[in-house]
Write a protein that holds these residues in place. Structure first.
Motif, PDB file in Angstrom:
ATOM      1  N   UNK A   1     -12.876  -4.839   9.498  1.00 10.23           N
ATOM      2  CA  UNK A   1     -11.540  -4.558   8.956  1.00 10.23           C
ATOM      3  C   UNK A   1     -11.605  -4.289   7.459  1.00 10.23           C
ATOM      4  N   UNK A   2     -12.460  -5.074   6.756  1.00 10.02           N
ATOM      5  CA  UNK A   2     -12.622  -4.847   5.323  1.00 10.02           C
ATOM      6  C   UNK A   2     -13.170  -3.457   5.061  1.00 10.02           C
ATOM      7  N   UNK A   3     -14.159  -3.044   5.838  1.00 10.87           N
ATOM      8  CA  UNK A   3     -14.756  -1.720   5.639  1.00 10.87           C
ATOM      9  C   UNK A   3     -13.735  -0.620   5.903  1.00 10.87           C
ATOM     10  N   UNK A   4     -12.997  -0.704   7.009  1.00 10.82           N
ATOM     11  CA  UNK A   4     -11.985   0.313   7.341  1.00 10.82           C
ATOM     12  C   UNK A   4     -10.914   0.349   6.258  1.00 10.82           C
ATOM     13  N   UNK A   5     -10.457  -0.819   5.831  1.00 11.47           N
ATOM     14  CA  UNK A   5      -9.418  -0.913   4.807  1.00 11.47           C
ATOM     15  C   UNK A   5      -9.850  -0.200   3.524  1.00 11.47           C
ATOM     16  N   UNK A   6     -11.112  -0.382   3.144  1.00 12.61           N
ATOM     17  CA  UNK A   6     -11.622   0.244   1.915  1.00 12.61           C
ATOM     18  C   UNK A   6     -11.756   1.761   2.044  1.00 12.61           C
ATOM     19  N   UNK A   7     -11.942   2.255   3.253  1.00 17.08           N
ATOM     20  CA  UNK A   7     -12.195   3.682   3.455  1.00 17.08           C
ATOM     21  C   UNK A   7     -10.923   4.511   3.638  1.00 17.08           C
ATOM     22  N   UNK A   8      -9.907   3.943   4.275  1.00 20.31           N
ATOM     23  CA  UNK A   8      -8.752   4.755   4.651  1.00 20.31           C
ATOM     24  C   UNK A   8      -7.822   5.007   3.466  1.00 20.31           C
ATOM     25  N   UNK A   9      -7.066   6.087   3.577  1.00 17.60           N
ATOM     26  CA  UNK A   9      -6.050   6.461   2.600  1.00 17.60           C
ATOM     27  C   UNK A   9      -4.674   6.409   3.270  1.00 17.60           C
ATOM     28  N   UNK A  10      -3.660   6.015   2.532  1.00 18.47           N
ATOM     29  CA  UNK A  10      -2.297   6.182   3.028  1.00 18.47           C
ATOM     30  C   UNK A  10      -2.101   7.655   3.380  1.00 18.47           C
TER      31      UNK A  10
ATOM     32  N   UNK B   1      32.365   9.023  -4.197  1.00 17.00           N
ATOM     33  CA  UNK B   1      31.165   8.341  -3.699  1.00 17.00           C
ATOM     34  C   UNK B   1      29.944   9.156  -4.106  1.00 17.00           C
ATOM     35  N   UNK B   2      28.878   8.465  -4.480  1.00 18.66           N
ATOM     36  CA  UNK B   2      27.620   9.117  -4.877  1.00 18.66           C
ATOM     37  C   UNK B   2      26.559   8.818  -3.831  1.00 18.66           C
ATOM     38  N   UNK B   3      25.864   9.848  -3.383  1.00 14.50           N
ATOM     39  CA  UNK B   3      24.750   9.677  -2.451  1.00 14.50           C
ATOM     40  C   UNK B   3      23.445   9.684  -3.235  1.00 14.50           C
ATOM     41  N   UNK B   4      22.547   8.786  -2.859  1.00 16.43           N
ATOM     42  CA  UNK B   4      21.228   8.707  -3.481  1.00 16.43           C
ATOM     43  C   UNK B   4      20.169   8.750  -2.385  1.00 16.43           C
ATOM     44  N   UNK B   5      18.920   8.782  -2.784  1.00 13.27           N
ATOM     45  CA  UNK B   5      17.849   8.890  -1.797  1.00 13.27           C
ATOM     46  C   UNK B   5      16.585   8.208  -2.297  1.00 13.27           C
ATOM     47  N   UNK B   6      15.665   7.995  -1.357  1.00 12.26           N
ATOM     48  CA  UNK B   6      14.323   7.513  -1.690  1.00 12.26           C
ATOM     49  C   UNK B   6      13.310   8.504  -1.147  1.00 12.26           C
ATOM     50  N   UNK B   7      12.203   8.660  -1.868  1.00 11.88           N
ATOM     51  CA  UNK B   7      11.194   9.664  -1.558  1.00 11.88           C
ATOM     52  C   UNK B   7       9.858   9.023  -1.232  1.00 11.88           C
ATOM     53  N   UNK B   8       9.146   9.614  -0.283  1.00 11.72           N
ATOM     54  CA  UNK B   8       7.760   9.232   0.003  1.00 11.72           C
ATOM     55  C   UNK B   8       6.974  10.522   0.262  1.00 11.72           C
ATOM     56  N   UNK B   9       5.701  10.560  -0.163  1.00 16.37           N
ATOM     57  CA  UNK B   9       4.946   9.497  -0.836  1.00 16.37           C
ATOM     58  C   UNK B   9       5.314   9.402  -2.308  1.00 16.37           C
ATOM     59  N   UNK B  10       4.722   8.431  -2.993  1.00 17.68           N
ATOM     60  CA  UNK B  10       5.005   8.237  -4.401  1.00 17.68           C
ATOM     61  C   UNK B  10       4.514   9.392  -5.256  1.00 17.68           C
ATOM     62  N   UNK B  11       5.147   9.564  -6.403  1.00 18.36           N
ATOM     63  CA  UNK B  11       4.811  10.660  -7.315  1.00 18.36           C
ATOM     64  C   UNK B  11       3.382  10.540  -7.816  1.00 18.36           C
ATOM     65  N   UNK B  12       2.682  11.667  -7.840  1.00 18.11           N
ATOM     66  CA  UNK B  12       1.300  11.780  -8.334  1.00 18.11           C
ATOM     67  C   UNK B  12       0.303  10.976  -7.515  1.00 18.11           C
ATOM     68  N   UNK B  13       0.639  10.688  -6.261  1.00 20.51           N
ATOM     69  CA  UNK B  13      -0.276   9.954  -5.397  1.00 20.51           C
ATOM     70  C   UNK B  13      -1.267  10.899  -4.730  1.00 20.51           C
ATOM     71  N   UNK B  14      -2.322  10.323  -4.181  1.00 22.03           N
ATOM     72  CA  UNK B  14      -3.281  11.062  -3.365  1.00 22.03           C
ATOM     73  C   UNK B  14      -3.209  10.481  -1.961  1.00 22.03           C
TER      74      UNK B  14
END
Length: 394
Positions: free
Chosen positions: A347-356, A132-145
């Protein structure tokens, strides 16, 4: 006068489960014919090396050990079937070389050894394929800010019983020596998960890399083997925090310690399942316009709406988003089905300002409790000592 090295044929035998490789390891001699005799005219003894793994079905998961019967090893190279090499070091007495990493499953290896006199020997073996092979998922995405609260997060496909072995293979490097720790939990999906959280929020500009050297690590019964390495990296962006006051019905964006904007909002109706969660959560994703249906979060057929400027805060369905249908309550009462609602413009203003990765610090009595550890990124609701205790190496 030219000098010629004569290499005798390599002989391989198997003794007590260990590969014993016998070869004439001869240095250049003064004789024109490359004699294997020493300066006193006596024949030089053959030098033998042994390799701890043998055959075509060798058991993976242990280091490769190459031992010289006599003399000192000068160099050992172990190359896998994909051309990658295993790092390792020679013991103080010069007799044994040990790889720094384990032999991976389903992999062929070639061993080449050279002694201090210049002679060489070679061997090869292959490890058994994994069941059996185990795999994984990573967060955050590579090279993200990302924002200052974003953890590294790994979710595994199969159970991880040997958490200590896996955690030892995970190396986090930061550009400024940030202190942090791994912590294990069961993800909202039911799978095993481990996150790396700094002691305090990240400093803006910090560069973070993860080197998950998992190839050849056994995750334990029912989990399977890892058969590759993983890597990712990200940069920490602006220093900003979203502060939500459930009792005052306000949302504030604070950047570098200074208030940027204060907007009215209406959160979840208190006193039941429609109430919002409190605590320090992390913006997981900016999802734009999405369909929200109440039955997906256990609230029957209360709503089925297309919702704009949606910002996910938990796996259980708590968002910050536009909620123009609830405008009359914004700034004076909590009357949503659990989310933090704002006017379209706000909501539009907050959405534009925030970062993941931005922290949402939600306070107030109008809540159904504190966000759970695995319901999104809830690790910031634990003290530093509580978080450290979740490491498998503590």
């Amino acid at each position: 006068m030219s000098r010629t090295r004569v290499r005798t044929p390599l002989r391989t035998t198997v003794l007590a489960g260990t590969a014993v490789l016998t070869a004439a390891l001869t240095a250049c001699s003064g004789g024109g014919g490359g004699s294997s005799t020493g300066g006193d005219g006596k024949a030089k003894p053959e030098t033998r090396i042994t390799v701890n793994l043998t055959g075509r079905q060798a058991k993976p998961g242990s280091p490769v050990e190459v031992t010289l019967a006599e003399g000192r090893l000068a160099q050992v190279t172990v190359t896998d079937s994909k051309g990658a090499t295993l790092d390792g070091k020679v013991s103080a007495d010069g007799r044994t070389w040990t790889s720094a990493r384990n032999a991976a499953p389903g992999t062929g290896y070639t061993v080449e050894a050279r002694d201090a006199g210049g002679g060489t020997a070679k061997a090869d073996f292959a490890t058994a394929a994994p069941e059996k092979v185990n795999k994984l998922s990573l967060a955050p995405g590579k090279n993200s800010t990302v924002g200052i609260a974003q953890p590294l997060s790994i979710v595994f496909d199969h159970p991880v019983k040997d958490k200590a072995a896996v955690e030892k293979a995970l190396k986090v490097t930061t550009s400024n020596g940030t202190e942090g720790s791994w912590g294990w939990m069961q993800d909202w999906s039911g799978k095993d998960r481990v996150d790396w959280r700094p002691k305090e929020y990240w400093k803006p500009g910090t560069k973070v890399t993860l080197d998950a050297r998992l190839n050849g690590v056994d995750s334990g019964p029912d989990g399977g083997w890892f058969v590759r390495d993983y890597a990712t990296g990200f940069t920490v962006g602006r220093n900003q925090v979203v502060k939500v006051d459930l009792d005052g019905h306000r949302l504030k964006l604070v950047r570098d310690g200074q208030l940027v904007r204060d907007v009215p909002m209406s959160a979840g109706t208190p006193g039941g399942e429609k109430a919002s969660w409190r605590g320090r959560t992390v913006l997981m994703s900016k999802e734009g316009t999405i369909n929200m249906r109440s039955e997906t979060v256990g609230l029957g057929d209360a709503y089925d709406k297309m919702v704009d400027y949606s910002m996910r805060l938990t796996w259980s369905g708590m968002y910050a988003h536009a909620a123009p249908w609830n405008a009359r309550y914004m700034g004076n009462a909590n009357r949503s089905s659990g989310c933090i609602g704002m006017t379209d413009d706000n909501a539009r203003w907050v959405y534009d300002q925030v970062q993941v990765g931005d922290p949402f610090e939600i306070e107030g009595g109008d809540a159904k409790g504190t966000q759970a550890l695995n319901n999104g990124y809830g690790e910031w609701n634990l003290s530093w000592s509580e978080w450290q205790a979740k490491s498998a190496l503590r």
